[in-house]
Write a protein that holds these residues in place. Structure first.
Motif, PDB file in Angstrom:
ATOM      1  N   ASP A   1      -7.624   9.893 -47.419  1.00  0.00           N
ATOM      2  CA  ASP A   1      -7.711  10.887 -48.056  1.00  0.00           C
ATOM      3  C   ASP A   1      -6.651  11.909 -47.397  1.00  0.00           C
ATOM      4  OD1 ASP A   1      -9.347  10.415 -49.878  1.00  0.00           O
ATOM      5  OD2 ASP A   1     -11.386  11.241 -48.955  1.00  0.00           O
ATOM      6  N   MET A   2      -6.686  12.387 -45.832  1.00  0.00           N
ATOM      7  CA  MET A   2      -5.670  13.104 -45.516  1.00  0.00           C
ATOM      8  C   MET A   2      -4.863  12.925 -45.407  1.00  0.00           C
ATOM      9  SD  MET A   2      -7.644  14.586 -41.616  1.00  0.00           S
ATOM     10  CE  MET A   2      -7.522  12.602 -41.073  1.00  0.00           C
TER      11      MET A   2
ATOM     12  N   SER B   1      -8.644  16.098 -49.775  1.00  0.00           N
ATOM     13  CA  SER B   1      -9.205  15.578 -48.150  1.00  0.00           C
ATOM     14  C   SER B   1     -10.584  17.031 -47.966  1.00  0.00           C
ATOM     15  CB  SER B   1      -8.045  16.193 -47.950  1.00  0.00           C
ATOM     16  OG  SER B   1      -9.077  15.637 -46.148  1.00  0.00           O
ATOM     17  N   ASP B   2     -12.059  16.743 -48.133  1.00  0.00           N
ATOM     18  CA  ASP B   2     -12.403  17.607 -47.076  1.00  0.00           C
ATOM     19  C   ASP B   2     -12.492  17.707 -45.593  1.00  0.00           C
ATOM     20  OD1 ASP B   2     -14.399  17.474 -49.532  1.00  0.00           O
ATOM     21  OD2 ASP B   2     -14.872  16.153 -49.212  1.00  0.00           O
ATOM     22  N   ALA B   3     -11.841  16.934 -45.382  1.00  0.00           N
ATOM     23  CA  ALA B   3     -11.206  17.272 -43.872  1.00  0.00           C
ATOM     24  C   ALA B   3     -10.426  18.564 -42.814  1.00  0.00           C
ATOM     25  CB  ALA B   3     -10.328  16.250 -43.258  1.00  0.00           C
TER      26      ALA B   3
ATOM     27  N   TRP C   1     -10.422  18.217 -34.053  1.00  0.00           N
ATOM     28  CA  TRP C   1      -8.994  18.154 -35.032  1.00  0.00           C
ATOM     29  C   TRP C   1      -8.163  16.831 -34.709  1.00  0.00           C
ATOM     30  CZ3 TRP C   1      -6.034  23.526 -36.743  1.00  0.00           C
ATOM     31  CH2 TRP C   1      -7.362  23.957 -37.364  1.00  0.00           C
TER      32      TRP C   1
ATOM     33  N   GLN D   1      -5.166  17.295 -39.257  1.00  0.00           N
ATOM     34  CA  GLN D   1      -5.449  18.092 -39.259  1.00  0.00           C
ATOM     35  C   GLN D   1      -4.155  19.669 -38.947  1.00  0.00           C
ATOM     36  OE1 GLN D   1      -9.551  16.965 -38.102  1.00  0.00           O
ATOM     37  NE2 GLN D   1     -10.062  17.911 -39.391  1.00  0.00           N
TER      38      GLN D   1
ATOM     39  N   GLU E   1      -6.753   2.924 -45.751  1.00  0.00           N
ATOM     40  CA  GLU E   1      -8.421   2.908 -45.964  1.00  0.00           C
ATOM     41  C   GLU E   1      -8.533   1.504 -46.090  1.00  0.00           C
ATOM     42  OE1 GLU E   1     -11.034   4.744 -50.170  1.00  0.00           O
ATOM     43  OE2 GLU E   1      -8.571   2.981 -49.902  1.00  0.00           O
TER      44      GLU E   1
ATOM     45  N   GLU F   1     -12.001   6.201 -45.870  1.00  0.00           N
ATOM     46  CA  GLU F   1     -11.910   7.157 -46.099  1.00  0.00           C
ATOM     47  C   GLU F   1     -10.948   7.934 -45.988  1.00  0.00           C
ATOM     48  OE1 GLU F   1     -13.284   7.962 -50.734  1.00  0.00           O
ATOM     49  OE2 GLU F   1     -14.490   7.577 -49.730  1.00  0.00           O
ATOM     50  N   GLU F   2     -11.453   8.995 -44.948  1.00  0.00           N
ATOM     51  CA  GLU F   2     -11.730  10.474 -45.249  1.00  0.00           C
ATOM     52  C   GLU F   2      -9.813  10.215 -43.975  1.00  0.00           C
ATOM     53  OE1 GLU F   2     -13.913  13.191 -42.249  1.00  0.00           O
ATOM     54  OE2 GLU F   2     -12.917  12.528 -41.002  1.00  0.00           O
ATOM     55  N   ARG F   3      -8.855   9.243 -43.577  1.00  0.00           N
ATOM     56  CA  ARG F   3      -7.761   9.146 -43.295  1.00  0.00           C
ATOM     57  C   ARG F   3      -7.783   8.924 -44.566  1.00  0.00           C
ATOM     58  NH1 ARG F   3      -5.416   6.439 -37.723  1.00  0.00           N
ATOM     59  NH2 ARG F   3      -3.233   6.674 -38.390  1.00  0.00           N
TER      60      ARG F   3
END
Length: 635
Positions: A374-375, A495-497, A523, A527, A365, A370-372
């Motif tokens: 969360d995934m 994760s929103d992704a 992607w 993903q 993070e 943060e996206e990484r």
């Protein structure tokens, strides 16, 4: 510190020192309320729990320093020489030192210039054999002359054909959990920490590196000297010898590998210095001088091994896009949780791996966003659930009972992901800033010590449980640690992704869109893994053909994506992928990637035949641990 505080701390020490150290029962700490005394209590209150995986007797005689002198013989596939062991008598009348060995040939034991009487017991099937040495009354050092066996469980010898360069042989060791005893006679228990020095003698064309201070500019003269000034447990002693070259990545970081992959490895892992700086900022100074990486041949059985100063890394994470570098963050994080604060027995492995997995997510993070974070947290939670769905209840416990069991046989995501999820709950309940401060103080309080689960709980009682009694309960903490499964209300990473991935998968499965019309251009690897890992267990040949044609999954060069796809192909008998499957199995020795494939293949008669053929071809190039773990599937 006041006299009252000091006396309270000393009283704690008296209580602990008066107990039987070999007892598995913990001594209740005298809790001193004043925060200034917490660190003193942490330093004196922890005890040595019984280690069921070691014959050694550190409660009577404890080894404190090793001095190795070994010659590397690639022709005989042996290490030979001697090790001098400095020791401390923990009881005044102690007259016997007991060491762990496995498949070692002991020629003599010497102290003060005199040969000593010794006895090598009959070997246990996976613990090895106890070496008992009668000690002279005034000696504090013994020297054991020995050589290893070509079948040493912690040593892999590779021929030139099995290396990238194809010109020189290669050697590397893997000591965790109880394999250091196969190349050094020592007290092979994580509760025994030693400093060490070593002289390694090799063919002059080759370079030796160790989990110690390495000099990238050392001349290749066939004699290499090393020093490890910090006390470490035996499983972190490591050696590699090969046609190795070095490239710097930062002020304190660099990479060793064979020349053919050196530039690719340095580019892939160039963010290592940034990871190091970010971790120091939150969790305290790095204690080990340099942090370098050694990229091993593909037969290395693990993703990485956190050998201090020099992490051993699989080449399977060189993906070309930094998508798999969380493994580097994980091994780096061990420099705090595992190497500096260590599990005292293998029952307590979660103290190493749970903390380290939690720190891994935090490092990712800090460096990648943060996206990484969360995934990767969602994927980790799904990996955990996969194990919870298949493991027996007793194997779902953090403080697992391993008495009479080979620790290699119970490897799972439980100590890693369940441990990390437990810490994430603590973080959520007390707040991130408060939890970071707790971790900072925890790493200082137990620096360069080995502790048990019970020690950790006692420390929690003095810190978080006391400071946040309105938010935390001991009952909940003990449920996490001592009960199977997950407590009700455990954190659920999101994760929103992955929202668009779920929609694409569902639309394709319902026939709303064709695979070729899935908008996957942007992607990332995570993903793709989420898409594949959440497909239904049963898919038709037509569906698999459509996916393969649209995305070229069978030919994926990302080893994680290829693994997920090939596992789907085995479970649905998608034969066009089988040549790639065979190639994958015979070229990679990382257990995380090959074990599920061998297991799935062996579920059917036709698949077992395929598994047997691949295993027979690959076996000579596999590490002994990979052979041991997978041969049961192909019998």
């Amino acid at each position: 510190m006041t006299i009252k505080k000091l006396m309270a701390g000393l009283l704690t020490l008296i209580v602990i020192s008066g107990c039987n150290e070999s007892s598995t029962k913990t001594t209740e700490l005298i809790v001193v309320a004043d925060k200034e005394s917490k660190q003193l209590e942490a330093q004196v209150a922890h005890h040595n729990a019984q280690d069921y995986h070691s014959f050694s007797n550190p409660d009577a005689v404890k080894v404190t320093h090793l001095n190795l002198d070994l010659s590397v013989d690639f022709t005989q596939q042996t290490l030979s020489g001697h090790v001098s062991l400095d020791f401390q008598r923990m009881t005044p009348d102690a007259d016997t030192l007991i060491l762990d060995t496995r498949d070692l040939v002991i020629s003599k034991v010497v102290a003060d210039g005199n040969d000593l009487a010794f006895n090598l017991a009959n070997a246990d099937n996976f613990f090895g054999a106890a070496l008992s040495i009668k000690l002279p009354s005034h000696s504090s050092q013994v020297t054991v002359y020995y050589n290893t066996s070509p079948k040493a469980s912690g040593v892999q010898w590779l021929t030139p054909a099995q290396t990238a360069g194809k010109k020189y042989p290669f050697l590397f060791t893997q000591a965790q959990a109880i394999h250091a005893r196969s190349f050094i006679p020592l007290q092979d228990s994580p509760q025994v920490r030693v400093t060490y020095e070593a002289t390694i003698r090799t063919p002059k064309a080759l370079l030796a590196v160790m989990s110690a201070a390495n000099d990238p500019d050392t001349p290749r003269d066939g004699v290499y000297e090393f020093s490890m000034p910090q006390a470490i447990p035996s499983y972190l002693i490591a050696l590699a010898v090969g046609d190795l070259h070095f490239k710097a990545m930062g002020e304190r970081t660099g990479v060793y590998s064979e020349i053919g992959i050196l530039d690719a490895a340095a580019a892939e892992f160039e963010d290592t210095e940034s990871m190091l700086i970010a971790t120091e900022k939150n969790f305290g100074a790095y204690s080990w001088d340099r942090y370098d990486l050694l990229i091993l041949p593909p037969s290395f059985p693990f993703g990485g091994m956190e050998n201090p100063r020099l992490s051993f890394i699989t080449p399977t994470v060189i993906a070309g896009d930094k998508s798999l570098v969380s493994l580097i963050a994980h091994e780096l994080a061990h420099s705090w949780s595992g190497n500096t604060v260590t599990n005292a027995t293998w029952r307590d492995l979660w103290l190493n791996e749970g903390f380290t997995t939690y720190l891994t997510y935090r490092i990712m993070e800090m460096v990648y966003g943060e996206e990484r974070f969360d995934m990767e947290a969602v994927l980790g939670r799904q990996d955990l659930q996969a194990d919870l769905d298949t493991l027996k209840p007793n194997d779902q416990i953090l403080a697992i009972n391993l008495k009479g069991r080979d620790p290699d046989e119970v490897f799972s995501n439980i100590p890693y992901e369940k441990g990390a999820l437990f810490l994430r709950e603590l973080e959520h309940k007390v707040g991130r800033a408060n939890f970071d401060q707790f971790l900072l103080e925890y790493f200082k309080a137990f620096a360069f010590q080995s502790i048990t689960t019970d020690d950790f709980i006692s420390y929690l009682e003095q810190t978080l449980l006391q400071d946040y009694s309105d938010k935390l309960s001991k009952q909940r903490i003990e449920e996490w640690i001592f009960e199977p499964g997950l407590p009700k209300g455990a954190p659920v990473p999101k994760s929103d992704a992955f929202t668009s991935v779920d929609k694409a998968r569902n639309d394709w499965l319902s026939g709303t869109i064709a695979a070729s019309n899935i908008d996957s251009d942007n992607w990332v690897v995570h993903q793709w893994l989420y898409f594949l890992n959440n497909l239904p267990a049963e898919l038709s040949s037509a569906q698999l053909t459509e996916l393969d044609k649209a995305f070229g999954l069978t030919n994926s060069t990302n080893n994680e994506i290829a693994h997920s796809w090939l596992l789907i192909c085995v479970n649905n008998w998608y034969q066009p992928a089988f040549p790639r499957l065979n190639e994958y199995l015979v070229s990679i020795g990382r257990n995380k990637l090959v074990k599920p494939l061998y297991k799935a293949l062996s579920a059917t008669p036709e698949g077992k035949v395929m598994a047997q053929k691949a295993f027979a071809k690959a076996k000579d190039g596999y590490h002994p641990l990979t052979v041991k773990v997978n041969e049961k599937f192909v019998k």
